[in-house]
Motif scaffolding. Structure first.
Motif, mmCIF file in Angstrom:
data_model
loop_
_atom_site.group_PDB
_atom_site.id
_atom_site.type_symbol
_atom_site.label_atom_id
_atom_site.label_comp_id
_atom_site.label_asym_id
_atom_site.label_seq_id
_atom_site.Cartn_x
_atom_site.Cartn_y
_atom_site.Cartn_z
ATOM 1 N N TYR A 46 2.697 6.499 3.130
ATOM 2 C CA TYR A 46 2.211 5.228 2.581
ATOM 3 C C TYR A 46 1.163 4.606 3.497
ATOM 4 O O TYR A 46 0.096 4.185 3.037
ATOM 5 N N GLN B 209 5.542 -4.875 -1.674
ATOM 6 C CA GLN B 209 4.902 -3.604 -1.342
ATOM 7 C C GLN B 209 5.928 -2.483 -1.225
ATOM 8 O O GLN B 209 5.686 -1.349 -1.667
ATOM 9 N N LEU C 59 6.140 0.857 -3.476
ATOM 10 C CA LEU C 59 6.214 2.186 -2.853
ATOM 11 C C LEU C 59 7.364 2.996 -3.446
ATOM 12 O O LEU C 59 7.182 4.162 -3.832
ATOM 13 N N CYS D 206 7.381 6.496 -5.819
ATOM 14 C CA CYS D 206 8.134 7.704 -5.460
ATOM 15 C C CYS D 206 9.065 8.117 -6.589
ATOM 16 O O CYS D 206 9.204 9.316 -6.893
ATOM 17 N N ALA E 73 4.224 8.235 -2.490
ATOM 18 C CA ALA E 73 4.019 7.275 -1.403
ATOM 19 C C ALA E 73 2.564 7.269 -0.963
ATOM 20 O O ALA E 73 1.989 6.204 -0.685
ATOM 21 N N ALA F 135 0.533 5.521 -3.646
ATOM 22 C CA ALA F 135 0.816 4.081 -3.583
ATOM 23 C C ALA F 135 0.045 3.427 -2.448
ATOM 24 O O ALA F 135 -0.479 2.315 -2.596
ATOM 25 N N GLY F 136 -0.039 4.100 -1.304
ATOM 26 C CA GLY F 136 -0.804 3.568 -0.185
ATOM 27 C C GLY F 136 -2.280 3.461 -0.504
ATOM 28 O O GLY F 136 -2.932 2.469 -0.144
ATOM 29 N N THR G 176 0.998 -5.812 4.996
ATOM 30 C CA THR G 176 0.728 -4.422 5.370
ATOM 31 C C THR G 176 0.958 -4.206 6.861
ATOM 32 O O THR G 176 1.552 -3.203 7.265
#
Length: 460
Positions: free
Chosen positions: A87, A264, A268, A272, A286, A289-290, A308
């Motif tokens: 991520y 967040q 994530l 997944c 992941a 998503a990042g 973050t």
């Protein structure tokens, strides 16, 4: 769900020992201006069968059992560490390449990724590949893993090396990271396909592949996983960003309003879960998503950036060091390691990658000295190489022997890249226009033409 006092004490002791070893050895490596991640892996190596297991096998087996409650908790922490690492890596996938550097990046990407991958496929028939198969290994999955290992480049490790050297943000670093970003995205797609191809024919499929009746290991299975993996990335980039912005900014989103960090993390985990439903490994979800979160905010947002940073701080304080330490903990260099094969594999992988990147840099307009520096930097396999090794080992594609080869390949190439770049003068890393010195860019080189650096010396 309840655990006994002895189980809790055992788990906490194991985690304390792992964290102390990972952070302690990692700090020593950082002080020696070497990648911290390598120290974290070696910290785990000291606790595994290679060192502690050889000196005190009973203590090593008691502290880190292969089954039971402690093994389950450590395995869960290991998986969460991998997801958070992917991520955070996805968040860092942001284009930093300027137009004048695009030509070099494109050539390096074309030659430095495709040629090593094809070289790995070409040399595999001369390797006794079946001796490296894991329980779920087959020719297709091992073939793809073998090629990926030749081509992969580490974004986190090479970024940290250049940060420590004070060259992050220079044209040299932008070219390396720009090429590595696209390269790793492509190779993670191939890795997800390889993991899908490794499913045993007798295994029951979960989610959409099971609903569609996809036979594991069949050509339809290979085609499905290829299409699904590309679709997840494509839809994530096209639909994921506006969807994330809309949901994150909604007044009805109580989770985001109360805790942006929690939102967040929920995003994530949902990514997944979606990948698992589609039959794709969760680490790819992941990573995507990042990428979505990292690119969803077009303007600086202190709230999003703070969330973050908070996730990164805790991930790299606890989960990620535990993940890398367990990678080292699984290494057994005394019983399941062939040093002669490793040396041959290391030499071939480094040579192929270096020559391919060098050629791409030269065709992209860089002088020979800059091309050499780029070739060495792009050879660092670091984090992605270790992720590759741990994921395919966990999926049963490779055995303990080849797992050790892949991990050590990532370690040695990262150390070589750091040592080389530290000794190169900062003003000689690249021959392109430097933002601070405003030196003119070299004339692009072509076969049959005198190299620009040689031509300049002759004129002088």
């Amino acid at each position: 769900m309840a655990l006994g006092t002895v189980d809790v004490a055992h788990i906490l002791l194991a985690l304390v020992v792992i964290l102390v070893a990972a952070h302690g050895v990692g700090e020593l490596f950082a002080r020696m201006r070497q990648p911290r991640v390598i120290g974290e892996i070696l910290g785990g190596l000291l606790l595994g069968p290679t060192v502690l297991g050889a000196l005190a096998p009973a203590a090593q087996h008691w502290l880190f059992p292969k089954s039971g409650t402690t093994a389950t908790v450590l395995g869960s922490t290991y998986q969460l560490g991998l997801l958070l690492l992917m991520y955070c890596s996805g968040i860092e996938v942001r284009s930093a390449v300027q137009r004048r550097e695009g030509r070099t990046v494109a050539w390096i990407l074309g030659t430095g990724t495709v040629l090593p991958f094809l070289a790995g496929l070409a040399v595999l028939p001369f390797v006794a590949e079946r001796t490296f198969y894991g329980p779920s290994g087959n020719h297709t999955s091992f073939l793809l893993v073998f090629g990926i290992a030749m081509a992969v480049t580490s974004i986190p490790v090479i970024s940290r090396i250049m940060f420590d050297l004070g060259i992050l943000g220079t044209p040299f670093s932008r070219i390396v990271i720009g090429a590595a970003v696209v390269e790793d995205v492509l190779l993670y797609i191939v890795l997800a396909v390889a993991l899908g191809a490794a499913a045993e024919p007798s295994s029951a499929l979960f989610g959409l592949p099971g609903v569609l009746g996809v036979a594991p290991g069949s050509s339809w299975d290979f085609a499905y996983h290829s299409a699904a993996t590309v679709a997840v990335l494509g839809l994530g980039l096209l639909v994921g960003r506006p969807l994330y912005r809309a949901v994150a900014g909604s007044r009805a989103n109580l989770v985001a309003r109360h805790s942006p960090v929690a939102f967040q993390l929920v995003f994530l985990l949902l990514a997944c879960l979606l990948c698992l439903f589609l039959g794709i490994q969760p680490f790819f979800g992941a990573f995507v998503a990042g990428i979505i979160v990292g690119s969803a905010t077009t303007a600086p947002d202190p709230v999003v950036e703070g969330a973050t940073v908070a996730i990164k701080d805790f991930a790299f304080a606890f989960f990620v060091p535990v993940y890398f330490a367990i990678v080292g903990l699984q290494l057994d260099l005394l019983r399941s390691f062939n040093p002669w094969f490793f040396l041959a594999y290391l030499s071939f992988a480094c040579a192929v990658k270096a020559v391919s990147v060098y050629a791409g840099a030269r065709f992209g307009g860089q002088p020979s000295s800059a091309a050499v520096n780029l070739a060495v930097a792009m050879n660092a396999r670091g984090g992605p190489g270790i992720v590759l090794a741990s994921v395919v080992f966990g999926a049963g594609i490779i055995n303990q022997s080849f797992y050790a080869v892949l991990v050590l390949l990532a370690i040695v190439t990262s150390l070589l890249a750091g040592s080389w770049l530290e000794r190169v003068p900062r003003d000689r890393l690249l021959g392109a226009v430097d933002d601070r010195t405003r030196r003119p860019a070299p004339v692009p080189w072509r076969p049959g033409r005198v190299a620009p650096d040689r031509l300049r010396r002759e004129r002088e």
